[in-house]
Design an enzyme around this catalytic site. Structure first.
Site, PDB file in Angstrom:
ATOM      1  N   VAL A  19     -69.879  45.604 -40.271  1.00  0.00           N
ATOM      2  CA  VAL A  19     -70.154  46.492 -41.401  1.00  0.00           C
ATOM      3  C   VAL A  19     -70.847  45.673 -42.475  1.00  0.00           C
ATOM      4  O   VAL A  19     -70.516  44.509 -42.694  1.00  0.00           O
ATOM      5  CB  VAL A  19     -68.879  47.136 -42.003  1.00  0.00           C
ATOM      6  CG1 VAL A  19     -68.310  48.187 -41.078  1.00  0.00           C
ATOM      7  CG2 VAL A  19     -67.839  46.087 -42.350  1.00  0.00           C
ATOM      8  N   SER A  20     -71.827  46.278 -43.107  1.00  0.00           N
ATOM      9  CA  SER A  20     -72.412  45.679 -44.298  1.00  0.00           C
ATOM     10  C   SER A  20     -71.669  46.249 -45.492  1.00  0.00           C
ATOM     11  O   SER A  20     -70.806  47.111 -45.352  1.00  0.00           O
ATOM     12  CB  SER A  20     -73.904  46.005 -44.391  1.00  0.00           C
ATOM     13  OG  SER A  20     -74.086  47.390 -44.627  1.00  0.00           O
TER      14      SER A  20
END
Length: 205
Positions: A19-20
């Site tokens: 995930v960013s």
């Protein structure tokens, strides 16, 4: 290194989840969801046991960054013979840069390891499949660029109106979405004030 050699033949799949910062608000891209779906595929489709799976998690890793710790560690393990399958939810979890997508995927396939995307089917031996894979990579790269451009435009517009643009992280502060203003982060406030005091005293010297 000795531990890695001991694991050869015992590990059949590596799961990569990412995930960013912007993805973390999207439940569809949550780490737990990615891992759960990838494990389900490994167990149901390939018959692997949980003990035969290694999970590598990238928290806050941007999709166009080639120097992500978890991704690089996954490649390191694959190169040393751990895993027959590299399982990822979707190609944009692997990367959001079309060039990097080609480099990483070819590197993995070159090791004799299969890439299994949960939400996308790709066959490296089929020209039409690879064409669609490359188009998907270009679209992911375009979407990322548009999000960045729109966010930048929004911050500039707020600044021109005399408003304070929101920020991701600034030590000692948190952003109040109700007042649209920063405020002290109580857990970090004391250290922040000490840092400011040290800076002022140093300047006066």
């Amino acid at each position: 290194m000795a531990y890695i050699k001991w694991l050869i033949g015992k590990i059949n799949a590596l799961i990569y989840a990412r995930v960013s910062t912007t993805d973390q608000a999207n439940k569809g891209f949550s780490i737990d969801s990615q891992i759960e779906r990838c494990k389900e595929r490994a167990i149901k489709k390939f018959g692997y046991k949980e003990s035969e799976i290694i999970v590598l998690v990238e928290l806050g890793g941007m999709g166009d960054d080639p120097n992500r710790p978890a991704l690089n560690h996954a490649l390191y393990l694959l190169e040393r013979g751990l895993g027959k399958k590299f399982i990822v939810l979707h190609p944009d979890r692997l990367t959001r840069d079309n060039t990097l997508q080609g480099v990483v995927s070819r590197r993995i396939w070159g090791m004799g390891v299969d890439i299994e995307f949960i939400e996308y089917e790709v066959n490296p031996h089929d020209p039409e499949s690879m064409l669609m894979f490359n188009i998907q990579g270009s679209i992911a790269q375009y979407n990322k660029a548009k999000i960045h451009a729109n966010s930048k435009r929004g911050r500039i517009a707020k600044a021109k109106k005399g408003e304070l643009p929101s920020f991701k992280s600034l030590y000692g502060y948190k952003f109040n979405t109700k007042t649209d203003l920063p405020e002290y982060h109580e857990d970090e406030k004391e250290i922040l004030l000490e840092m400011k005091d040290m800076l002022i005293n140093e300047i006066e010297l």
